[in-house]
Design a protein around this motif. Structure first.
Motif, PDB file in Angstrom:
ATOM      1  N   UNK A  73       0.788  -1.258   0.020  1.00  0.00           N
ATOM      2  CA  UNK A  73      -0.090   0.163  -0.156  1.00  0.00           C
ATOM      3  C   UNK A  73       1.006   1.356   0.006  1.00  0.00           C
ATOM      4  N   UNK A  74       1.881   1.155   0.653  1.00  0.00           N
ATOM      5  CA  UNK A  74       2.647   2.362   0.886  1.00  0.00           C
ATOM      6  C   UNK A  74       3.280   3.433  -0.530  1.00  0.00           C
ATOM      7  N   UNK A  75       3.688   2.373  -1.549  1.00  0.00           N
ATOM      8  CA  UNK A  75       3.873   3.169  -2.836  1.00  0.00           C
ATOM      9  C   UNK A  75       2.654   3.988  -3.484  1.00  0.00           C
ATOM     10  N   UNK A  76       1.328   3.112  -3.417  1.00  0.00           N
ATOM     11  CA  UNK A  76       0.513   3.922  -3.740  1.00  0.00           C
ATOM     12  C   UNK A  76       0.001   5.088  -2.950  1.00  0.00           C
ATOM     13  N   UNK A  77       0.445   5.301  -1.743  1.00  0.00           N
ATOM     14  CA  UNK A  77       0.217   6.236  -0.969  1.00  0.00           C
ATOM     15  C   UNK A  77       1.029   7.663  -1.150  1.00  0.00           C
ATOM     16  N   UNK A  78       2.200   7.325  -1.964  1.00  0.00           N
ATOM     17  CA  UNK A  78       2.980   8.517  -2.133  1.00  0.00           C
ATOM     18  C   UNK A  78       2.481   9.718  -2.965  1.00  0.00           C
ATOM     19  N   UNK A  79       2.761  10.892  -2.416  1.00  0.00           N
ATOM     20  CA  UNK A  79       2.186  12.100  -3.150  1.00  0.00           C
ATOM     21  C   UNK A  79       0.870  12.341  -3.154  1.00  0.00           C
ATOM     22  N   UNK A  80      -0.080  11.517  -2.276  1.00  0.00           N
ATOM     23  CA  UNK A  80      -1.166  11.819  -1.868  1.00  0.00           C
ATOM     24  C   UNK A  80      -1.348  12.496  -0.487  1.00  0.00           C
ATOM     25  N   UNK A  81      -2.410  13.386  -0.316  1.00  0.00           N
ATOM     26  CA  UNK A  81      -2.740  13.738   1.121  1.00  0.00           C
ATOM     27  C   UNK A  81      -3.599  12.670   1.674  1.00  0.00           C
ATOM     28  N   UNK A  82      -3.064  12.419   2.984  1.00  0.00           N
ATOM     29  CA  UNK A  82      -3.798  10.977   3.600  1.00  0.00           C
ATOM     30  C   UNK A  82      -4.148  11.643   5.092  1.00  0.00           C
ATOM     31  N   UNK A  83      -5.649  11.056   5.351  1.00  0.00           N
ATOM     32  CA  UNK A  83      -5.785  10.882   6.961  1.00  0.00           C
ATOM     33  C   UNK A  83      -6.276   9.634   7.167  1.00  0.00           C
ATOM     34  N   UNK A  84      -5.224   9.132   7.966  1.00  0.00           N
ATOM     35  CA  UNK A  84      -5.655   7.656   8.269  1.00  0.00           C
ATOM     36  C   UNK A  84      -6.282   7.355   9.442  1.00  0.00           C
ATOM     37  N   UNK A  85      -7.115   6.191   9.516  1.00  0.00           N
ATOM     38  CA  UNK A  85      -8.089   5.997  10.442  1.00  0.00           C
ATOM     39  C   UNK A  85      -8.117   4.518  10.674  1.00  0.00           C
ATOM     40  N   UNK A  86      -8.344   4.140  11.954  1.00  0.00           N
ATOM     41  CA  UNK A  86      -8.399   2.516  12.220  1.00  0.00           C
ATOM     42  C   UNK A  86      -9.965   2.186  11.886  1.00  0.00           C
ATOM     43  N   UNK A  87     -10.343   1.286  11.161  1.00  0.00           N
ATOM     44  CA  UNK A  87     -11.834   0.893  11.047  1.00  0.00           C
ATOM     45  C   UNK A  87     -12.207  -0.054  12.178  1.00  0.00           C
ATOM     46  N   UNK A  88     -13.455  -0.063  12.442  1.00  0.00           N
ATOM     47  CA  UNK A  88     -14.103  -0.905  13.476  1.00  0.00           C
ATOM     48  C   UNK A  88     -13.473  -2.185  13.795  1.00  0.00           C
TER      49      UNK A  88
END
Length: 246
Positions: A73-88
Motif C-alpha cells: 500500500x505504501x507506494x500507492x500512497x506516495x504523493x497523496x494527502x492522507x488522513x489515516x484511521x482505524x476501522x472498527x
C-alpha cells in the motif's frame, strides 16, 4: 498498470461541478466504494487525464491504517494527502494500551477533518464500507461493499458543525470505482499486513454521480442508505454500458 485505452471516466459534468464548488470555498465529500490500494492513484491519474489536475492534487484521502504500514500500500500512497484511521474491525485488536493508541489516533484524525471542513475549499475521498469490495458468492463478481452507516453519519455531523456560524457548506457526491483487476484483494475480508497479493495490467473506470442533498434524502437517519444505493446504481450502470466493450 492501467490499460489506458480502456480507462473510462463517466459523469464529467459532475467533476466540473466539484471544481465550481471548491472555487466558492465550499467542501466536497466523495462517498465511494473501495477496491484496491491503488484507488487514490487511479482517481488522481484519471482526473489528470481529463484535465482536472488541480482536483487530483487537492484530494484528501481518508484511508485505513494500512496505507502507512503495508509494503504494497505504501507506494500507492506516495504523493497523496492522507488522513489515516482505524476501522472498527481493527480497534479491538492488540493490548489495552494498543487499543487506546488506536482510539487516540482516530480522535486526532477526526479533529483534523473537522478543522479542514471548517477551513473550506477541500475535497475528501471516503470509503464508508471501512474496507475493500469483495466478490458476491452468488455471481463471483465484485460489487460495492455495504456502507457503515455510522461512518457516513460522522461526516454528516462534521459537515453540520463546519457550517455553523456562516461556515462553509459541504456537498456530498457519490462515486463508483471499478479498479479491482489492478490489484485484486484477498478473499479474506480481514487480511493481515503482508498478505499475499498479485498485480496485473487492467482496465479501470470511475463514475461520478451528481450531488445528493442530505435534507431531501431523509437527513442523517436515512441518508446513509440513499447514498449507498446511488453508488451501487452508478457501479451497475458502468457495468452495463462499458464493461461489454472491454
Amino acid at each position: 498498470m492501467i490499460k489506458w485505452r480502456h480507462a473510462r471516466v463517466e459523469g464529467l459534468e459532475n467533476v466540473q461541478r466539484i471544481k465550481e464548488i471548491l472555487g466558492k470555498g465550499e467542501n466536497v465529500v466523495l462517498m465511494a466504494n473501495h477496491q484496491t490500494e491503488a484507488d487514490p492513484q487511479v482517481l488522481s491519474l484519471l482526473l489528470q487525464r481529463e484535465g482536472y489536475e488541480e482536483l487530483a492534487e487537492k484530494c484528501i484521502f481518508v484511508a485505513g491504517h494500512k496505507v502507512t504500514t503495508d509494503r504494497l500500500a505504501i507506494p500507492f500512497s506516495k504523493g497523496r494527502y492522507l488522513l489515516s484511521i482505524y476501522s472498527k474491525k481493527y480497534l479491538d485488536e492488540g493490548s489495552e494500551e494498543e487499543q487506546e493508541a488506536k482510539a487516540d489516533r482516530n480522535k486526532k484524525t477526526v479533529t483534523e477533518m473537522q478543522r479542514l471542513m471548517k477551513e473550506g475549499g477541500h475535497i475528501f475521498w471516503v470509503a464508508p464500507s471501512g474496507g475493500r469490495d469483495r466478490r458476491l458468492e452468488a455471481t463471483s463478481r465484485f460489487a460495492p461493499a455495504k456502507f457503515d452507516e455510522s461512518s457516513v453519519g460522522l461526516f454528516l455531523l462534521l459537515a453540520q458543525k463546519a457550517a455553523r456560524g456562516d461556515g462553509p457548506k459541504t456537498h456530498f457526491m457519490p462515486l463508483a470505482m471499478w479498479t479491482h483487476r489492478l490489484v485484486p484483494p484477498p478473499e479474506d475480508a480481514k487480511a493481515s499486513v503482508g498478505e499475499s497479493r498479485s498485480a496485473q495490467r487492467a482496465a479501470v473506470a470511475l463514475n461520478f454521480g451528481e450531488e445528493l442533498d442530505v435534507a431531501k434524502h431523509g437527513g442523517r437517519k436515512k441518508y446513509p442508505k440513499a447514498i449507498e444505493k446511488r453508488v451501487n446504481e452508478l457501479y451497475a450502470s458502468w457495468h452495463r454500458k462499458i464493461l461489454r466493450k472491454i
